[in-house]
Enzyme design. Structure first.
Site, mmCIF file in Angstrom:
data_model
loop_
_atom_site.group_PDB
_atom_site.id
_atom_site.type_symbol
_atom_site.label_atom_id
_atom_site.label_comp_id
_atom_site.label_asym_id
_atom_site.label_seq_id
_atom_site.Cartn_x
_atom_site.Cartn_y
_atom_site.Cartn_z
ATOM 1 N N ARG A 98 41.058 17.456 -3.099
ATOM 2 C CA ARG A 98 39.828 17.773 -3.819
ATOM 3 C C ARG A 98 39.090 18.953 -3.199
ATOM 4 O O ARG A 98 39.167 19.158 -1.989
ATOM 5 C CB ARG A 98 38.907 16.573 -3.885
ATOM 6 C CG ARG A 98 38.481 16.077 -2.512
ATOM 7 C CD ARG A 98 38.114 14.651 -2.515
ATOM 8 N NE ARG A 98 39.293 13.847 -2.722
ATOM 9 C CZ ARG A 98 39.414 12.591 -2.412
ATOM 10 N NH1 ARG A 98 38.415 11.939 -1.889
ATOM 11 N NH2 ARG A 98 40.516 11.931 -2.616
ATOM 12 N N ASP A 101 34.142 16.206 -2.203
ATOM 13 C CA ASP A 101 33.878 14.788 -2.450
ATOM 14 C C ASP A 101 32.567 14.460 -1.756
ATOM 15 O O ASP A 101 32.410 14.736 -0.565
ATOM 16 C CB ASP A 101 35.021 13.947 -1.870
ATOM 17 C CG ASP A 101 34.900 12.468 -2.187
ATOM 18 O OD1 ASP A 101 34.291 12.124 -3.217
ATOM 19 O OD2 ASP A 101 35.436 11.664 -1.413
#
Length: 167
Positions: A98, A101
């Site tokens: 990602r 987060d």
């Protein structure tokens, strides 16, 4: 900022492992300070951490901040999601790589179980990559239903969590 009596203390974990993760975290820190009625009052160092769960991905950069906020828990979570979205966060699968987060770990001493909002974060007490930076700024903080951060930290494997040099 609203009247100080109306402020709550919240802790947020930050993590990234795509598109220059350390820079993603630094930008997110600035954005957290721009959330309405919210300011950072403490911030951990950045930590390089091995992935958990899905292992075939780059290492993460993680940190934790302590916020003072006048926002309710759900409004704060919505603001965190908006920051993630501005960083092009994709939610393809659990533990996937990602760009950013942001997890709401704690909000005062509240325990919240609502659709899409669990406080304390349900796995924070098991994760060295959360507890190490949290202990750096708030070792004596109590996690409802679990205990003090310093005691939780003593029970988890923290191998693979390394403090990064400041630059």
């Amino acid at each position: 900022m609203p009247d100080r009596r109306a402020l709550a203390i919240a802790f947020v974990a930050l993590g990234a492992n795509l598109e220059n993760p350390a820079e993603q975290i630094r930008q997110a820190l600035q954005e957290l300070n721009r959330i309405r009625d919210t300011r950072i009052v403490a911030q951990s160092s950045l930590y390089c951490t091995a992935p958990v769960g899905y292992l075939d991905q780059p290492d993460f950069v993680n940190a934790v901040v302590q916020l003072e906020t006048g926002l309710a828990p759900r409004a704060l979570l919505d603001a965190l999601f908006a920051i993630e979205c501005s960083h092009r966060r994709q939610r393809s699968q659990p533990n996937a790589p990602r760009t950013l987060d942001l997890d709401l770990l704690l909000y005062g001493s509240l325990t919240i179980e609502e659709l899409g909002l669990q406080v304390p974060h349900p796995r924070m007490h098991e994760r060295g990559f959360v507890l190490v930076p949290l202990a750096e700024i708030a070792a004596d903080t109590f996690v409802p239903g679990q205990g003090r951060v310093r005691d939780l930290l003593a029970r988890v494997d923290c191998s693979g969590v390394e403090r990064m040099n400041a630059d």
